[in-house]
Design a protein around this motif. Structure first.
Motif, PDB file in Angstrom:
ATOM      1  N   ASP A   1    -100.236  43.120  42.264  1.00  0.00           N
ATOM      2  CA  ASP A   1    -100.868  42.213  41.306  1.00  0.00           C
ATOM      3  C   ASP A   1    -102.377  42.468  41.274  1.00  0.00           C
ATOM      4  OD1 ASP A   1    -101.625  41.163  43.748  1.00  0.00           O
ATOM      5  OD2 ASP A   1    -100.944  39.131  43.344  1.00  0.00           O
ATOM      6  N   PHE A   2    -102.774  43.702  41.536  1.00  0.00           N
ATOM      7  CA  PHE A   2    -104.206  44.045  41.566  1.00  0.00           C
ATOM      8  C   PHE A   2    -104.820  44.082  40.173  1.00  0.00           C
ATOM      9  CE2 PHE A   2    -103.836  46.831  45.673  1.00  0.00           C
ATOM     10  CZ  PHE A   2    -103.505  45.700  46.394  1.00  0.00           C
ATOM     11  N   GLN A   3    -103.969  44.116  39.156  1.00  0.00           N
ATOM     12  CA  GLN A   3    -104.450  44.183  37.774  1.00  0.00           C
ATOM     13  C   GLN A   3    -105.434  45.352  37.606  1.00  0.00           C
ATOM     14  OE1 GLN A   3    -103.016  41.955  35.719  1.00  0.00           O
ATOM     15  NE2 GLN A   3    -102.041  40.672  37.232  1.00  0.00           N
TER      16      GLN A   3
ATOM     17  N   VAL B   1     -97.685  57.184  41.393  1.00  0.00           N
ATOM     18  CA  VAL B   1     -97.245  56.663  40.113  1.00  0.00           C
ATOM     19  C   VAL B   1     -97.408  55.144  40.167  1.00  0.00           C
ATOM     20  CG1 VAL B   1     -95.259  56.222  38.616  1.00  0.00           C
ATOM     21  CG2 VAL B   1     -95.677  58.528  39.480  1.00  0.00           C
ATOM     22  N   ASP B   2     -98.109  54.601  39.187  1.00  0.00           N
ATOM     23  CA  ASP B   2     -98.243  53.154  39.090  1.00  0.00           C
ATOM     24  C   ASP B   2     -96.987  52.595  38.439  1.00  0.00           C
ATOM     25  OD1 ASP B   2    -100.968  52.855  40.096  1.00  0.00           O
ATOM     26  OD2 ASP B   2    -101.559  53.959  38.300  1.00  0.00           O
ATOM     27  N   LEU B   3     -96.183  51.859  39.209  1.00  0.00           N
ATOM     28  CA  LEU B   3     -94.999  51.244  38.610  1.00  0.00           C
ATOM     29  C   LEU B   3     -95.434  50.046  37.777  1.00  0.00           C
ATOM     30  CD1 LEU B   3     -92.117  50.628  38.026  1.00  0.00           C
ATOM     31  CD2 LEU B   3     -91.853  49.713  40.315  1.00  0.00           C
ATOM     32  N   CYS B   4     -96.128  49.136  38.406  1.00  0.00           N
ATOM     33  CA  CYS B   4     -96.636  47.980  37.678  1.00  0.00           C
ATOM     34  C   CYS B   4     -97.678  47.321  38.560  1.00  0.00           C
ATOM     35  CB  CYS B   4     -95.500  47.002  37.361  1.00  0.00           C
ATOM     36  SG  CYS B   4     -96.052  45.600  36.359  1.00  0.00           S
TER      37      CYS B   4
ATOM     38  N   ASN C   1     -99.501  44.827  37.243  1.00  0.00           N
ATOM     39  CA  ASN C   1     -99.771  43.653  36.438  1.00  0.00           C
ATOM     40  C   ASN C   1     -98.793  42.536  36.712  1.00  0.00           C
ATOM     41  OD1 ASN C   1    -102.019  44.632  34.572  1.00  0.00           O
ATOM     42  ND2 ASN C   1    -100.544  46.292  34.612  1.00  0.00           N
TER      43      ASN C   1
ATOM     44  N   ILE D   1     -88.952  42.940  39.323  1.00  0.00           N
ATOM     45  CA  ILE D   1     -89.322  44.246  38.769  1.00  0.00           C
ATOM     46  C   ILE D   1     -88.885  45.365  39.729  1.00  0.00           C
ATOM     47  CG2 ILE D   1     -91.301  45.755  38.239  1.00  0.00           C
ATOM     48  CD1 ILE D   1     -90.914  43.771  36.052  1.00  0.00           C
TER      49      ILE D   1
ATOM     50  N   ASP E   1     -86.212  48.470  39.054  1.00  0.00           N
ATOM     51  CA  ASP E   1     -86.867  49.738  38.747  1.00  0.00           C
ATOM     52  C   ASP E   1     -86.795  50.777  39.865  1.00  0.00           C
ATOM     53  OD1 ASP E   1     -87.566  48.618  36.341  1.00  0.00           O
ATOM     54  OD2 ASP E   1     -89.692  48.384  36.798  1.00  0.00           O
TER      55      ASP E   1
END
Lengths: 247, 247, 247
Positions: free
Chosen positions: B12-14, B36-39, B41, B53, B57
């Motif tokens: 959750d580093f945004q 690789v940035d999964l998410c 956000n 998520i 994923d």
């Protein structure tokens, strides 16, 4: 087959996990793949905006780059899924015009239709385009991906008159148009939404005064509407796709 | 030890520099690491959203992937720091349930508690999890990272009834629920916040009409609440974690 | 020449395609380059904010890293374009103070002025800094990039008093200041914009109560103003660069 292994992504996935998932799928098919995010912030479903970005940016990437292009409002409908080979690059994505201006500019050599029979109806980006892009990246020939088709969906995004459209809005709120500057002209009559206004034209952002709408000749040789240290788009309540004139 | 060198980030580093810093730390420990940035956000502190998520994923990534998972509202408190080996993957992060559904789905082989005695109290993501993930990435055995512990914090995120929750909100404003579709049913009674409404169910986004809330069977086989070319979440004033029913 | 091949980006490009384009340009010059985004969300044109982030974060990256730093409100004006070699790193960007604190901290060995005569006036990030960073990345000596100059533009960003400024606002709305904590002090008088308020100081975010402004000793040893699970910046209507005191 190119020696380079690079997949460049142009999507409207924004910040969702979809972007990570498609990279996972591509890495599974082509373990040596490297990724560069060109722009994943195309305004949702705005095919013309994506097409414009791709047209101006594709040429900055090395020969052999595979462009993974997904702005796909019609996923799951009749539109075809394609891979395109051009003089220097590959383009993979929906056949909705998104890739047409860039592919045409680099000269199309072959258009291949991709099989979608086993894919989900909502996420061809993961199930169809990611594996296809990764296969090209790892060296498969485009002929192995499916049958050639004679045409791809056309789309024209450049403007040759004083009327054009807002093709992209930057995070700062600068609005990029597809209207070319006129030589020696140092102010324009701007018309966009309810606003009609005379605006000055500056060479650089740094020279413009604050609190005043202005235009600048952008890095793509089209006019950009800006407000220094603020958002021109918010002031004009403008959106990607809006008609704009600069006379 | 796996041949692959890939670290996938779920945080959750945004948009903060934290994401870059932890990659710097990991690159210093494992120079060949690829990211690789999964998410990044995940809604701030929403462990359940991150868990959902990750659960859906993780399986799209190659065997040997190290998942760096940090949604960590209780950093610096009593919660443990752990690394987990499963059948095909590693997971590194706080022991707060975040990694439990995915790790369980891939079958847990070992849970190791990480030492936090020399770490800052506010940023275990940099001081504890980044070095641990990088050591696994470069080939260290999980047994070298600390002592095995018998349990990890449990968390359940799937729903088997008509009541569930909003597990993620996409940038477009589509709200992903954890409620499964009913076969053959082409409309649902939606209840969320103050809104109770009959909504139609469509196969794809492209077929739905504009200006009308609808549901679609998402790419994860759960129902998603959407509004074509607009934001369903803004209309419903809904947030991640809100209760929702679809009957 | 270093063996590592890593370019770390610090910009205010936000989510625009500029970030992808400069990576394309760099990959064309240095095909083996790897990228890590340190932070591309520096508030637009806020040189001091970028300088602060860089000062605190540069040391987490491996020796030999090339930092590509572009926060450049004065592009196209008189300001110089430079590449800097320090004890362990390279820094490439505009000579506007942005890189000064970090370069000084790591000890400057040489400052080289880059040629801008063939560049666009609006995008030195693409035309000047990207090729220069990539040449350093692929092993060119800094002496090959241009003539040494004796000085670079100075900027000081640390504070040694109880008055300082907001140097960064995180996505969560936490406001990072450049004011150091006082040992043993468990509450501060905060003054920022119209607000003057006594705020408690906590060790970690997890221990703080909800719905109450508080300060925490951040991971960079300065005080951060926060509101648990909400945005402190929105409540205070504060911006990067605002003066703040914590006594």
């Amino acid at each position: 087959m190119y020696l380079l292994s690079m997949i460049v992504l142009l999507t409207d996935f924004q910040s969702s996990d979809a972007l990570g998932v498609v990279k996972g799928v591509m890495k599974s098919v082509s373990p040596k793949a490297e990724f560069v995010d060109l722009c994943n912030n195309i305004a949702p479903f705005k095919i013309r905006s994506g097409a414009w970005i791709l047209l101006y940016d594709y040429k900055y990437f090395p020969t052999g780059t595979v462009f993974y292009c997904v702005v796909d409002p019609s996923v799951g409908t009749e539109r075809k899924s394609i891979a395109v080979k051009t003089t220097h690059y590959y383009f993979v994505g929906p056949d909705n015009g998104l890739m047409f201006p860039a592919a045409t500019a680099d000269q199309i050599e072959r258009v291949t239709e991709l099989d979608t029979s086993t894919a989900s109806k909502t996420f061809h980006g993961r199930d169809v385009f990611a594996p296809a892009a990764a296969r090209l990246d790892k060296g498969d020939e485009i002929t192995q991906l499916g049958k050639a088709i004679p045409f791809m969906q056309q789309l024209s995004i450049t403007s040759n008159s004083r009327e054009g459209e807002i093709v992209f809005i930057e995070h700062f709120g600068n609005m990029i148009t597809n209207i070319k500057p006129l030589k020696g002209k140092d102010s324009y009559e701007l018309s966009c939404r309810q606003v009609r206004k005379q605006v000055k034209c500056y060479d650089t952002f740094g020279n413009a005064p604050e609190n005043e709408l202005f235009v600048v000749k952008g890095s793509r040789d089209t006019l950009e509407i800006a407000l220094r240290e603020s958002s021109a788009a918010a002031i004009l309540k403008a959106k990607v796709g809006d008609v704009v004139t600069l006379r």
